[in-house]
Design a protein around this motif. Structure first.
Motif, PDB file in Angstrom:
ATOM      1  N   UNK A 164       0.722  -1.390  -0.053  1.00 14.28           N
ATOM      2  CA  UNK A 164       0.077   0.033  -0.169  1.00 14.28           C
ATOM      3  C   UNK A 164       0.804   1.263   0.031  1.00 14.28           C
ATOM      4  N   UNK A 166       0.022   4.391   0.630  1.00 12.71           N
ATOM      5  CA  UNK A 166      -0.475   5.148   1.601  1.00 12.71           C
ATOM      6  C   UNK A 166       0.261   4.908   2.794  1.00 12.71           C
ATOM      7  N   UNK A 167       0.503   3.471   3.199  1.00 11.64           N
ATOM      8  CA  UNK A 167       1.234   3.077   4.288  1.00 11.64           C
ATOM      9  C   UNK A 167       2.724   3.382   4.217  1.00 11.64           C
ATOM     10  N   UNK A 169       3.782   5.977   2.404  1.00 12.93           N
ATOM     11  CA  UNK A 169       3.716   7.646   2.576  1.00 12.93           C
ATOM     12  C   UNK A 169       3.643   7.842   4.028  1.00 12.93           C
ATOM     13  N   UNK A 170       2.950   7.304   4.641  1.00  9.36           N
ATOM     14  CA  UNK A 170       2.714   7.228   6.326  1.00  9.36           C
ATOM     15  C   UNK A 170       4.059   7.350   6.750  1.00  9.36           C
ATOM     16  N   UNK A 171       4.704   6.117   6.446  1.00  5.63           N
ATOM     17  CA  UNK A 171       6.021   6.074   7.292  1.00  5.63           C
ATOM     18  C   UNK A 171       7.001   7.157   6.830  1.00  5.63           C
ATOM     19  N   UNK A 172       7.168   7.560   5.440  1.00  9.90           N
ATOM     20  CA  UNK A 172       7.630   8.666   4.933  1.00  9.90           C
ATOM     21  C   UNK A 172       7.666   9.924   5.569  1.00  9.90           C
ATOM     22  N   UNK A 184       9.760  -2.303   7.929  1.00 12.33           N
ATOM     23  CA  UNK A 184       8.601  -1.816   8.758  1.00 12.33           C
ATOM     24  C   UNK A 184       7.298  -2.471   8.049  1.00 12.33           C
ATOM     25  N   UNK A 185       7.222  -2.097   6.626  1.00 14.40           N
ATOM     26  CA  UNK A 185       6.073  -2.340   6.131  1.00 14.40           C
ATOM     27  C   UNK A 185       6.214  -3.250   4.673  1.00 14.40           C
TER      28      UNK A 185
END
Ligand SMILES: Nc1ncnc2c1ncn2[C@@H]1O[C@H](COP(=O)(O)OP(=O)(O)O)[C@@H](O)[C@H]1O
Ligand SMILES: [Mg+2]
Lengths: 266, 256
Positions: A164, A166-167, A169-172, A184-185
């Motif tokens: 994903x 967006x996931x 992007x969230x970590x970024x 992590x993802x």
């Protein structure tokens, strides 16, 4: 769980159980029928037991082979080679998939090569491997590895790519580096895919191992099959095939069991 | 007044092989400290792009973006981002999910861990910290997602349609809760939404964007007459609520 069930619900559960048992019983009946029919056909001379073999002869062969321990030796060798093959294929394949994910450029460059290698029937490379690696266990394991690695690379890379956005992007937004994003993802979310690849690889590696044993002809169920065929001992061939089917099912079920444990754990 | 975020004549073009898309054109706006600002606009007008620009995830084609009077270069640690879905990682417990930002920024220690646990306890997730996301309701997950963002203690929160995946009832309840948390933690918040009622009830100010390429069409300071302890749900009762709602509805100029 512990609440009282209505009688309607109990009836539903009972019916489900009845159906489940009927399925299991039917399976056993089919298997028993095949063996009985086979045995009867051989005894009544409908078929030639010398060519078709027959269950009692197979049982006798198993007993004979067990006595000198060669049954366990050959089965063990095949299982061992398959496990090494599919583990190394899965690990190495996953590692290469990580490299491809890391470098988009490399992935684009290598794409056509992977497509061709995937389409190529790897067993055709058997004689080449035999010459290069030699008539040893090494050749057999390389064969098993070759069969599973390409599919692993393609599947795992695809799964990395479909992580994903967006996931990520969230970590970024937390300032994650590429290594952190992987750890992590991207990698954890691909673990189910990696395990299901492991399941496919059991079957593929086994193909590689059997073809390898045909060629190397030293030990293993593949060797017994080819040897039995050459000296026209069909009892030996049939026995080996049946043992092979059981070993294959056992390995597949073990991986399926690990998968189930794992999914429950998450 | 104290400006936290400033955009000056920002333009953003996306380049793909199919061509160039101008997502945002010559956009300027200021966000003041402690303010709750909503951004509404037609879908595809560049709202998410705007948040990505502020967070430093992408770089604008032209123009300048300042946070606390300093130009944004790369990722800004002052900014926390909350995506459309909660994006909790299914394979981690709620606690492990909420500390992921701390782990990434290598700021995880006893104190910050305690801080994250305290936030969970304070906002009703204390007993659930060792649960997995799929064991929680949609609203609780959204709260956990906000705590994950708050755990790294950002000054500014960017919320990109954070409630749009929830059903209407949950949405009302959770927007109330999240608004209270944001106010309590004294954060500046920029909320992107397409729900006008949500925007009017939660915001101090609403910025309406035009169709793509997004420009500021209008700004509205929201002043509702309610009692002292106003919250989004109480705000919906205010007599001016409908007036703002209709005004913004007309400006969005929706054709179906
Ligand atoms: N990475 C991208 N590459 C190319 N075009 C993009 C990209 N991201 C968004 N766009 C385009 O930019 C415009 C604005 O997108 P977005 O900011 O997501 O709008 P909104 O959030 O308001 O719906 C859309 O037309 C979209 O197609
Ligand atoms: Mg958007």
């Amino acid at each position: 769980m512990y609440e009282e069930h209505s009688s309607e619900h109990k009836e539903f559960i009972r019916k489900e159980k009845v159906t489940k048992n009927a399925v299991i019983i039917s399976r056993i009946i089919i298997l028993a029928a095949i063996f009985l029919l086979w045995e009867a056909a051989a005894n009544l001379k409908w078929i030639d037991p010398f060519i078709m073999s027959q269950p009692t002869r197979i049982v006798q062969t198993i007993i004979n082979l067990s006595k000198d321990g060669s049954l366990f030796l050959h089965t063990g060798v095949t299982i061992y080679e398959t496990i090494i093959g599919f583990l190394s294929g899965t690990i190495l394949g996953t590692f290469i998939a990580v490299l491809l994910w890391w470098s988009n450029f490399a992935a684009r460059v290598l794409d056509p090569y992977l497509v061709v290698l995937n389409a190529l029937p790897k067993t055709a490379l058997g004689p080449i491997i035999l010459v290069w690696v030699g008539g040893t266990t090494g050749s057999i394991i390389v064969m098993a590895l070759l069969l599973s690695i390409i599919v692993t690379i393609l599947n795992v890379y695809q799964s990395f790519k479909s992580c994903d956005e967006d996931k990520i992007k969230l970590l970024k937004t937390f300032g994650a580096t590429k290594v952190q994003i992987l750890k992590k993802v991207v990698f954890p979310s691909s673990i189910p895919e990696i395990i299901s690849t492991l399941k496919i690889n059991v079957g593929l590696s086994l193909v590689g191992v059997i073809v390898g044993e045909f060629l190397v002809s030293k030990a293993g169920l593949g060797y017994l099959i080819i040897y039995g065929g050459q000296v026209f001992k069909m009892d030996l061939v049939m026995t080996s095939v049946i043992i092979l089917a059981m070993a294959a099912a056992l390995m597949y079920l073990s991986v399926a069991w690990i998968e189930k444990k794992f999914i429950k754990m998450r | 007044m104290d400006k936290v975020v400033e955009l000056k004549n920002v333009t953003m073009n996306y380049h793909t092989l199919d061509g160039e898309t101008q997502a945002i054109k010559n956009l300027s706006l200021d966000i003041r400290r402690g303010e709750f600002v909503s951004i509404v606009g037609p879908s595809g007008c560049g709202k998410s792009t705007l948040l990505s620009l502020i967070s430093g995830l992408i770089k604008s084609s032209t123009g300048e973006i300042l946070i606390n009077n300093e130009p944004v270069k790369g990722l800004s640690r002052n900014v926390g981002y909350m995506p459309q879905r909660d994006h909790l990682f299914e394979w981690l417990t709620i606690l492990r999910n909420t500390i992921i930002g701390l782990e990434i920024q290598k700021k995880l220690n006893k104190d910050t861990m305690r801080g994250a646990e305290k936030l969970l306890e304070e906002y009703g997730l204390g007993e659930f910290k060792h649960y997995y996301p799929k064991q929680l309701s949609g609203g609780m997950r959204q709260r956990a997602a906000l705590i994950r963002t708050l755990a790294v203690n950002p000054e500014i929160l960017l919320l990109d349609e954070p409630f749009s995946s929830l059903d209407y009832q949950t949405r009302l309840a959770i927007s109330e809760e999240i608004w209270l948390i944001i106010k309590k933690e004294k954060k500046t918040a920029i909320l992107v939404t397409h729900d006008i009622a949500e925007a009017v009830s939660m915001s101090d100010r609403i910025i309406v964007l035009t169709r793509r390429p997004g420009e500021v069409k209008s700004e509205h300071d929201i002043q509702l007459t309610t009692c002292e302890n106003k919250t989004p749900i109480i705000c919906r009762e205010a007599p001016e609520f409908r007036i703002y709602f209709n005004m913004i509805w007309k400006e969005l100029d929706v054709h179906v």
